[in-house]
Design a protein around this motif. Structure first.
Motif, PDB file in Angstrom:
ATOM      1  N   SER A  32       0.848  -1.202   0.000  1.00 37.36           N
ATOM      2  CA  SER A  32       0.000   0.000   0.000  1.00 37.36           C
ATOM      3  C   SER A  32       0.880   1.249   0.000  1.00 37.36           C
ATOM      4  O   SER A  32       1.855   1.328   0.740  1.00 37.36           O
ATOM      5  N   GLU A  34       0.866   4.973   0.868  1.00 36.00           N
ATOM      6  CA  GLU A  34       0.049   5.869   1.680  1.00 36.00           C
ATOM      7  C   GLU A  34      -0.260   7.193   1.011  1.00 36.00           C
ATOM      8  O   GLU A  34      -1.355   7.721   1.101  1.00 36.00           O
ATOM      9  N   LYS A  35       0.738   7.796   0.345  1.00 35.62           N
ATOM     10  CA  LYS A  35       0.537   9.146  -0.206  1.00 35.62           C
ATOM     11  C   LYS A  35       0.174   9.133  -1.679  1.00 35.62           C
ATOM     12  O   LYS A  35       0.144  10.174  -2.319  1.00 35.62           O
ATOM     13  N   ARG A  58      -5.442   7.381   1.479  1.00 33.90           N
ATOM     14  CA  ARG A  58      -4.477   7.022   2.503  1.00 33.90           C
ATOM     15  C   ARG A  58      -4.500   5.527   2.861  1.00 33.90           C
ATOM     16  O   ARG A  58      -4.814   5.153   3.992  1.00 33.90           O
ATOM     17  N   ARG A  60      -3.270   2.203   4.188  1.00 29.12           N
ATOM     18  CA  ARG A  60      -2.201   1.832   5.123  1.00 29.12           C
ATOM     19  C   ARG A  60      -2.245   0.321   5.367  1.00 29.12           C
ATOM     20  O   ARG A  60      -1.625  -0.431   4.632  1.00 29.12           O
ATOM     21  N   SER A  76      -7.631   4.837   5.193  1.00 30.32           N
ATOM     22  CA  SER A  76      -7.790   5.529   6.475  1.00 30.32           C
ATOM     23  C   SER A  76      -8.597   6.813   6.355  1.00 30.32           C
ATOM     24  O   SER A  76      -9.471   7.083   7.165  1.00 30.32           O
ATOM     25  N   GLU A 102      -6.516   1.739  10.656  1.00 30.11           N
ATOM     26  CA  GLU A 102      -5.086   1.740  10.337  1.00 30.11           C
ATOM     27  C   GLU A 102      -4.556   0.323  10.143  1.00 30.11           C
ATOM     28  O   GLU A 102      -3.966   0.011   9.128  1.00 30.11           O
ATOM     29  N   TYR A 318       5.424   6.797  -0.551  1.00 28.59           N
ATOM     30  CA  TYR A 318       5.268   6.405   0.848  1.00 28.59           C
ATOM     31  C   TYR A 318       4.680   5.002   1.025  1.00 28.59           C
ATOM     32  O   TYR A 318       3.588   4.850   1.583  1.00 28.59           O
ATOM     33  N   TRP A 320       3.630   1.802   2.722  1.00 26.42           N
ATOM     34  CA  TRP A 320       3.303   1.681   4.149  1.00 26.42           C
ATOM     35  C   TRP A 320       3.212   0.217   4.561  1.00 26.42           C
ATOM     36  O   TRP A 320       4.017  -0.270   5.325  1.00 26.42           O
TER      37      TRP A 320
END
Lengths: 327, 422
Positions: A32, A34-35, A58, A60, A76, A102, A318, A320
Motif C-alpha cells: 500500500s 500511503e501518499k 491514505r 495503510r 484511512s 489503520e 510512501y 506503508w
C-alpha cells in the motif's frame, strides 16, 4: 517454481521443492502506498511491479482473506476497508470499519475482522459476510497494532499513546489484561505456536516479548547500531518465521532490519534497506522478506537464507503496508 | 496565522470587566467536564489514585495582533490541558488512576499566586503555568520546599533556564535560544549567512534579538546591521493603511548594508508581518515573521500528528496552537510518570521525571526528556511558514556527544543554572 538462485545446493533445493506447498509460479506481493492512494503488485520471481491498483484515500494496513481471494486495504482517510479481488484486482466491496482504520487482523476462521481505529480509541469488530459492525471495544489512546493468537482466542491491540498491549478475549470482547510496554507500541505479532506476542515500541526503541498465558514479559530486545544515533532506531514491523527460529524487526529511520534469534532474543545481524522502513512481510515459504521503505519510495527484498538485501523495487509514494499472497 | 505568543501577552487591550468573569465561569465548567466519564470494559471497580493538575493562567492586556487570523482564542492553552487529561484518563482507567484538571486564572499576579499556593497547601503537586516570567519566579519561590512542581508552558525567557532557574520549575515551552538556534541551524544549512536584524521596541523584542545574536555567533552567521523599528504602529483596522506601509518599510531598509535575509525581532506581532514582500531588496524575512521557529504548528502531520490534531479539533473545535501543545506536554508528563511509577505521589513523580528512564512521546518522532541541569524539555523544533513547516531542527548536520537535541539552546557546559546541582 521458485527462482533457482534462492535454491542453491541440489539436495536442499530438491527437499524444498517437495516440501513446499507447490506454489503455482511466483507469489504476489501487495504494497500500500500511503501518499499515492494506490497498491503496487509485485511479482516475487521477476521482482518487479506488475500492476497498480487505485484505492481510496491514505491506504495503510493491508491483509488477505483466509482463502487469499480478497485483498483488504484500510483506506484511512475514507474511513472504510476496501476489498479487492487478488486475481482481477477489481474492487469487490467496501466494509464498514469505524473511523480512521489503520491496522486490522482476521480471526483465523476467516471472520470476523478486527480493526484498530486510531482516531477513536476503539477496536471495531466487523462481520465481513454481512458487512455489519458486530461491536466496538474501547481501548487506549491511538490503537494501532493488531495481533491474534493462532487459535483465535486472544486478540492483542497496542495503543500508541497509552503505551499498552491490551489482551482481549474474542468470545466476550472484554479486555482481560493490559501490559505496559515502552513508548509508542506499533505492532503486535504472535509466534506461530501462539505462546508469545512480540510488541514493538517505536519511540521506546525496544521489542517486548510477552508470554501469552501469563501476560508477563519474557524479555526485551534493545538495538544498537554502530554509527546510528539511538533516537533513529525505531522498531515497527515484526515478522517471525514459522519454525520460530528467526524474527525480523523493521527499525524505521535507522534504515535497517534487525535479524533476531527468536529463541535467545539476541540480534544476529542488521541489514541495510531503504529509508524509514516500517512494515514487513515474509513469503509463505519464509525464504524472502519484503520491506516497505516510506521515505525512499521502494521495497527492499531480503534473502532470508543468505540474510542479505538482494534488490530494491521502486513502488508508489510512501509505501506503508505489505502482504504476500501464496499464488 | 501565527501562534507564538502566550495568552498572558495577548488578552485584548479593551477592559475585561464582566467578560473576564464569564470566561472564568465557562472554563471552570469545562474543566469539570474533563474528569472521566469512562466506564470501559477492563476497568475494575477498585479504589485507585486521583492525580490533580492545576492550570494557572495569568491574564494580561496586550495589543491585538496585526492579522485577524492571529487573534488568540480565549481557551489558548486550556484546550491542550483538556486533551491531555482525556489522554491521561484513557490510559489511567486501565491502571485505576484518575486525572483531574483544575483551572485558576487572574489578571492580578498576587491574587493568582495566592490561589495557587492555597491549592498546593491542599495537596496539589502539579502546576502548569501560563504566566509572565516575573510572576512565574514569584510563584516558584512561594512554593519552594513544598512537594510541588511547576511546568512553564509559555515563557521563553532564557534567564529562567539559566541564572534565574529554580529547582521546582520545569519548562515544556522552548526557550528563545532554542527557537533561535532551530532557525539558525537551518539557515546555516542553506548558507544564508548575512543577516540584517530589525528589532522592535519592547523588552521581549530585545531579548529575542539577543537570542538571535547568540545563534549567529554559534553557527557562524554574520549580522551585517541592526536597525530598531521605532515607528508608532497604526491601528490595524485603519482604512487604507497599506499605502503608507508599502512606502514605509522599503525606505526603512533602503540604506541597509548588503544582506541575505531580514531577521525580524517582534514578539508582540506589532509590525513583523509588514516586512515580507515589502523589503527594499528582494530578500526573505525570518525571525518572528516570515519563516519562524515554534514548538507546534496546526498543519503538522508528521509522526502520527494527524490523529493528535484530529483529537484536539474534535474536543476544542479549533486548531491546536503552540501554547496548547506545551500545556499538553506538561500534563502528559505527569500522566506518563504516574503510569510508569503506578503512583500519584508528587515527590516520587517529580524525581522520576529527571531520571534518564523518563521519556515522553509527543509526536516529534523521538522520545523527549528533561535536561537534568535546568529542567528544560528537549524537543525538536519546527521551522515553518504561517501555513506549512519547512523543516524540523536540529538539522542532521549538527552533531552532539550525548543528544542532538542539545544542539538547541544552552547546553550543559554553557548553563548558568545552579539550582539543580546537588
Amino acid at each position: 517454481m521458485r527462482p533457482l538462485s534462492i535454491l542453491f545446493g541440489g539436495t536442499l533445493a530438491a527437499t524444498l521443492l517437495t516440501l513446499a506447498p507447490a506454489p503455482a509460479g511466483a507469489y504476489k506481493v501487495f504494497v500500500s502506498n500511503e501518499k499515492e492512494n494506490t497498491v503496487s503488485v509485485i511479482d516475487s520471481e521477476a521482482l518487479k511491479v506488475v500492476h497498480t491498483i487505485k484505492t481510496g484515500a491514505r491506504p495503510r494496513g493491508i491483509i488477505l482473506s483466509r482463502d487469499s481471494k480478497w485483498l483488504l486495504v484500510c483506506a484511512s482517510d475514507d474511513n472504510r476497508v476496501e476489498v479487492y479481488d487478488t486475481t482481477t484486482y477489481e474492487p469487490v466491496k467496501n466494509l464498514p470499519s469505524g473511523p480512521d482504520p489503520e491496522l486490522f487482523v482476521f480471526h483465523p476462521s476467516g471472520n470476523p475482522l478486527y480493526v484498530a481505529n486510531e482516531d477513536d480509541n476503539l477496536v471495531t469488530v466487523v462481520d465481513v459476510q454481512t458487512n455489519q459492525v458486530v461491536t466496538e471495544i474501547p481501548v487506549g489512546v491511538e490503537p494501532e497494532g493488531m495481533g491474534i493468537s493462532p487459535d483465535g482466542k486472544v486478540l492483542v491491540n497496542t495503543s500508541e499513546t497509552t503505551n499498552m498491549a491490551h489482551f482481549i478475549d474474542t468470545k466476550t470482547h472484554e479486555i482481560v489484561d493490559n501490559v505496559l510496554v515502552d513508548t509508542r507500541p506499533r505492532v503486535a505479532e504472535f509466534t506461530h505456536d501462539g505462546s508469545q506476542v512480540w510488541v514493538s515500541s517505536e519511540i521506546g526503541g525496544t521489542v517486548t516479548i510477552i508470554d501469552t498465558a501469563t501476560r508477563k514479559p519474557l524479555g526485551k530486545i534493545k538495538f544498537e547500531i554502530q554509527g546510528v544515533t539511538p533516537d533513529a532506531i525505531q522498531p515497527v514491523g515484526i515478522r517471525i518465521t514459522k519454525d520460530q527460529k528467526l524474527a525480523f524487526v523493521a527499525l524505521g529511520p535507522s534504515n535497517r532490519v534487525a535479524i533476531v534469534d527468536a529463541k535467545t532474543f539476541k540480534v544476529e545481524k542488521y541489514v541495510l534497506v531503504g529509508q524509514r522502513v516500517w512494515q514487513l512481510a515474509l513469503t509463505p515459504d519464509d525464504k524472502q522478506l519484503f520491506t516497505t521503505n516510506g521515505t525512499s519510495n521502494d521495497v527492499t527484498v531480503i534473502d532470508v537464507v543468505r540474510q542479505r538485501a538482494i534488490k530494491s523495487i521502486t513502488v508508489g509514494r510512501y509505501p506503508w503496508g505489505v502482504v504476500v499472497a501464496p499464488h | 496565522m501565527r501562534f507564538r505568543l502566550a495568552s498572558w501577552q495577548r488578552a485584548a487591550m479593551i477592559s475585561f470587566g464582566l467578560t473576564l468573569i464569564l470566561v472564568a465561569w465557562t472554563t471552570g465548567a469545562r474543566a469539570q467536564e474533563a474528569t472521566p466519564a469512562a466506564n470501559a470494559p477492563g476497568e475494575r471497580k477498585a479504589v485507585g489514585q486521583t492525580i490533580s493538575i492545576l492550570l494557572a493562567r495569568e491574564l494580561q492586556d496586550r495589543l491585538p495582533p496585526l492579522s485577524l487570523l492571529d487573534q488568540p482564542p480565549k481557551d489558548d492553552g486550556l484546550g491542550g490541558a483538556l486533551l491531555a487529561i482525556d489522554d491521561n484518563n484513557t490510559t489511567g482507567k486501565f491502571l485505576k488512576q484518575e486525572f483531574k484538571l483544575l483551572v485558576v486564572e487572574n489578571k492580578d499576579p498576587a491574587a493568582l499566586i495566592a490561589d495557587v499556593v492555597a491549592k498546593v497547601d491542599q495537596g496539589i503537586g502539579f502546576i502548569v503555568a501560563d504566566m509572565s516570567p516575573v510572576t512565574l519566579l514569584k510563584l516558584a519561590d512561594a512554593i519552594a520546599g513544598k512537594p510541588a512542581v511547576i511546568f512553564n508552558a509559555s515563557a521563553p525567557d532564557d534567564r529562567l533556564r539559566n541564572e534565574d532557574c529554580r529547582a521546582n520549575l520545569k519548562h515544556t515551552a522552548p526557550s528563545r535560544a532554542m527557537l533561535a538556534d532551530a532557525l539558525g541551524q537551518y539557515l546555516a544549512v542553506k548558507q544564508w549567512n548575512k543577516w540584517l536584524l530589525v528589532v522592535g521596541s519592547t523588552p521581549e523584542d530585545k531579548l529575542y534579538a539577543q537570542a538571535i545574536q547568540r545563534t549567529a555567533k554559534r553557527f557562524n552567521h554574520k549580522i551585517v546591521g541592526e536597525l530598531e523599528f521605532k515607528y508608532e504602529v497604526g491601528s490595524r483596522r485603519a482604512d487604507g493603511g497599506y499605502e503608507q506601509i508599502q512606502l514605509q518599510i522599503p525606505s526603512f531598509l533602503q540604506k541597509a548594508p548588503s544582506h541575505d535575509l531580514v531577521v525580524v525581532a517582534d514578539e508582540g506581532e506589532l509590525f513583523g508581518d509588514y516586512f515580507p514582500y515589502r523589503t527594499w531588496e528582494a530578500r526573505p524575512v525570518v525571525g518572528t515573521a516570515g519563516l519562524f521557529a515554534t514548538s507546534w504548528h496546526p498543519a503538522v502531520e508528521l509522526w502520527g500528528g494527524t490523529q493528535f490534531q484530529n483529537r484536539f479539533k474534535r474536543l476544542n473545535n479549533r486548531n491546536m496552537r503552540p501554547l496548547d501543545y506545551n500545556v499538553w506536554m506538561a500534563v502528559r508528563s505527569v500522566g506518563e510518570a504516574a503510569t510508569r511509577k503506578r503512583s500519584g505521589d508528587p515527590r516520587e513523580l517529580i524525581a522520576y521525571m529527571l531520571t534518564p528512564e523518563f521519556e515522553l512521546a509527543a509526536f516529534k518522532g523521538r522520545k523527549l526528556t528533561y535536561r537534568n541541569w535546568n529542567g528544560q524539555l528537549r524537543q525538536p523544533i519546527f521551522v515553518t511558514t504561517d501555513k506549512l513547516h519547512v523543516t524540523v531542527s536540529p538539522q542532521p548536520q549538527f552533531l552532539h556527544q550525548f543528544s542532538e537535541l542539545d544542539t538547541l539552546g544552552y547546553d550543559r557546559p554553557e548553563s548558568a543554572c545552579k539550582a539543580f546541582e546537588k
